[in-house]
Structures are given as C-alpha cells and as structure tokens.
Design a protein around this motif. Structure first.
Motif, PDB file in Angstrom:
ATOM      1  N   LEU A  95       0.818  -1.212   0.000  1.00 45.36           N
ATOM      2  CA  LEU A  95       0.000   0.000   0.000  1.00 45.36           C
ATOM      3  C   LEU A  95       0.850   1.259   0.000  1.00 45.36           C
ATOM      4  CD1 LEU A  95      -2.725  -0.945   2.658  1.00 45.36           C
ATOM      5  CD2 LEU A  95      -2.755  -1.314   0.193  1.00 45.36           C
ATOM      6  N   ASP A  96       0.350   2.269  -0.700  1.00 45.42           N
ATOM      7  CA  ASP A  96       0.931   3.603  -0.650  1.00 45.42           C
ATOM      8  C   ASP A  96       0.569   4.200   0.714  1.00 45.42           C
ATOM      9  OD1 ASP A  96       2.177   5.950  -1.408  1.00 45.42           O
ATOM     10  OD2 ASP A  96       0.709   6.474  -2.954  1.00 45.42           O
ATOM     11  N   GLU A  97       1.337   5.206   1.168  1.00 46.64           N
ATOM     12  CA  GLU A  97       0.985   5.829   2.442  1.00 46.64           C
ATOM     13  C   GLU A  97      -0.409   6.452   2.336  1.00 46.64           C
ATOM     14  OE1 GLU A  97       3.552   9.926   1.739  1.00 46.64           O
ATOM     15  OE2 GLU A  97       4.332   8.372   3.050  1.00 46.64           O
ATOM     16  N   LYS A  98      -1.048   6.615   3.486  1.00 48.71           N
ATOM     17  CA  LYS A  98      -2.427   7.101   3.603  1.00 48.71           C
ATOM     18  C   LYS A  98      -3.449   6.078   3.113  1.00 48.71           C
ATOM     19  CE  LYS A  98      -3.772  11.225   2.951  1.00 48.71           C
ATOM     20  NZ  LYS A  98      -4.139  12.529   2.425  1.00 48.71           N
ATOM     21  N   ASN A  99      -3.069   4.781   3.048  1.00 53.69           N
ATOM     22  CA  ASN A  99      -4.005   3.733   2.632  1.00 53.69           C
ATOM     23  C   ASN A  99      -3.985   2.587   3.623  1.00 53.69           C
ATOM     24  OD1 ASN A  99      -5.187   4.465  -0.146  1.00 53.69           O
ATOM     25  ND2 ASN A  99      -3.034   5.019  -0.295  1.00 53.69           N
ATOM     26  N   TRP A 100      -5.126   1.897   3.751  1.00 47.58           N
ATOM     27  CA  TRP A 100      -5.311   0.852   4.754  1.00 47.58           C
ATOM     28  C   TRP A 100      -6.195  -0.244   4.170  1.00 47.58           C
ATOM     29  CZ3 TRP A 100      -9.679  -1.103   7.216  1.00 47.58           C
ATOM     30  CH2 TRP A 100      -9.473  -1.791   8.422  1.00 47.58           C
ATOM     31  N   ARG A 101      -5.934  -1.489   4.598  1.00 50.45           N
ATOM     32  CA  ARG A 101      -6.855  -2.599   4.294  1.00 50.45           C
ATOM     33  C   ARG A 101      -6.954  -3.489   5.517  1.00 50.45           C
ATOM     34  NH1 ARG A 101      -4.675  -7.483   0.734  1.00 50.45           N
ATOM     35  NH2 ARG A 101      -2.539  -7.568   1.431  1.00 50.45           N
ATOM     36  N   ALA A 102      -8.099  -4.137   5.664  1.00 47.51           N
ATOM     37  CA  ALA A 102      -8.425  -4.863   6.897  1.00 47.51           C
ATOM     38  C   ALA A 102      -7.587  -6.120   7.107  1.00 47.51           C
ATOM     39  CB  ALA A 102      -9.910  -5.226   6.912  1.00 47.51           C
ATOM     40  N   ASN A 103      -7.394  -6.939   6.043  1.00 46.91           N
ATOM     41  CA  ASN A 103      -6.670  -8.207   6.204  1.00 46.91           C
ATOM     42  C   ASN A 103      -6.109  -8.649   4.859  1.00 46.91           C
ATOM     43  OD1 ASN A 103      -8.706  -9.967   4.818  1.00 46.91           O
ATOM     44  ND2 ASN A 103      -9.987  -9.257   6.503  1.00 46.91           N
ATOM     45  N   VAL A 104      -5.301  -9.703   4.876  1.00 49.24           N
ATOM     46  CA  VAL A 104      -4.608 -10.155   3.660  1.00 49.24           C
ATOM     47  C   VAL A 104      -5.539 -10.730   2.601  1.00 49.24           C
ATOM     48  CG1 VAL A 104      -2.405 -10.549   4.820  1.00 49.24           C
ATOM     49  CG2 VAL A 104      -4.058 -12.417   4.651  1.00 49.24           C
ATOM     50  N   MET A 105      -6.765 -11.059   2.959  1.00 50.59           N
ATOM     51  CA  MET A 105      -7.717 -11.600   1.987  1.00 50.59           C
ATOM     52  C   MET A 105      -8.587 -10.509   1.360  1.00 50.59           C
ATOM     53  SD  MET A 105      -6.835 -14.658   1.826  1.00 50.59           S
ATOM     54  CE  MET A 105      -8.083 -15.216   0.705  1.00 50.59           C
TER      55      MET A 105
END
Length: 176
Positions: A95-105
């Motif tokens: 991910l680029d900075e300022k980005n988020w995801r909950a889990n690897v799936m």
C-alpha cells in the motif's frame, strides 16, 4: 543397492495424482520368478492464492509484477494493482501511504486521514497503523496516546507533579 533417476520429470494437473510402479528382479530369472514391486503415489498441490492455472501447460503460474490474486479458484485471473497500491505480485499488495486494508484476503483499500496514521507497506489491520494509531482506517489513538490537532500524540507523564498542579489550580478556581 542404489537406484538413481536422472532427468525424471513428473507433470500433472494441479491437485492431481500420479502413481509410479517400480520393479526389479532380485535374482537371475533362472533361480526364482519373484520380482518385488514398489508403488509410489505422488500428489500434486493445487494452485495457491497469487497463482492462476495455465491449462495448456497444466501448471500454476504466479501472478507477475503489477498483478495479483488473493484467492485461487478455477478460472481465477491475475488482476492489475488496485488504486492506493504502489506494487503488487502473487498475493502481495504494497500500500501507498495514507491507505489501509483490513486483512490479507481483502482487496478493499481505504484512504486514511494522513500518512502518520497509515504509513503504507504490506501489513494489514492494526499492524499497518503508525505508532500510536489503531482500529479501522487507523482512526483511533492507541492506549497511552491522546488525540490532538496534530494526530495521536504520546501521553507524557506529569506524574504526581502534574496531578498536584491540577489539584492546586482547581482549588484556586473554586476559591476565587
């Protein structure tokens, strides 16, 4: 006794099985007709997340740089990196900075408030949050941190002196 197999190559569809049978006479045929046989079964693994099945060649291929796949199912394809991702390959998203995801799936990428809360990288969930941040989209301050105009800042002691100053100040306000 030793047996050497040079250039033995087994091919099979993913999740398939090949049975090999080996036999060799122990004695010259004139002494006995007994020929021992050994059977070996070789199981091939199925394609894994980050791979696609190449039907013409019957093998699994890892998604190349710039493409990814987070799960494997027949007919799966390698998709281009989603927005908010600076690099991807196999089943890895960076991910680029300022980005988020909950889990690897999850391929769902969410924008964070700032780069301090979400520094980017391969981590997911709370592990992807910057120091002092946690929760969905790293929107909460961790224990021992407080929310200021500048983000989550570390609570600095004050200890007994800080508490005493507050009590004296509060007493002065009540008396006045």
């Amino acid at each position: 006794a030793e047996v050497h197999f040079e250039n033995l190559v087994l091919s099979c569809v993913p999740n398939g099985r090949v049975t090999l049978e080996f036999s060799a006479p122990l004695f010259p045929q004139t002494l006995t007709s007994y020929v021992p046989t050994t059977t070996v079964q070789v199981n091939f693994q199925d394609c894994q997340p980050g791979q696609t099945y190449v039907s013409g060649n019957a093998y699994c291929e890892t998604c190349r740089n710039g493409t990814y796949s987070l799960s494997y199912s027949p007919g799966a394809i390698c998709a281009p990196c989603p927005e908010g991702v600076i690099a991807c390959w196999g089943n890895t998203l960076v991910l680029d900075e300022k980005n988020w995801r909950a889990n690897v799936m999850s391929a769902n990428i969410y924008e964070c408030a700032d780069e301090m809360s979400c520094p980017g990288g391969q981590a997911t969930g709370d592990e992807s949050c910057g120091d002092g941040y946690e929760g969905v989209i790293c929107s909460l301050c961790s224990e021992g941190y407080y929310n200021s105009n500048f983000g989550c800042e570390l609570c600095t002691g004050g200890g007994i002196f800080g508490q005493t100053t507050f009590i004296v100040f509060a007493t002065l306000v009540v008396v006045i």
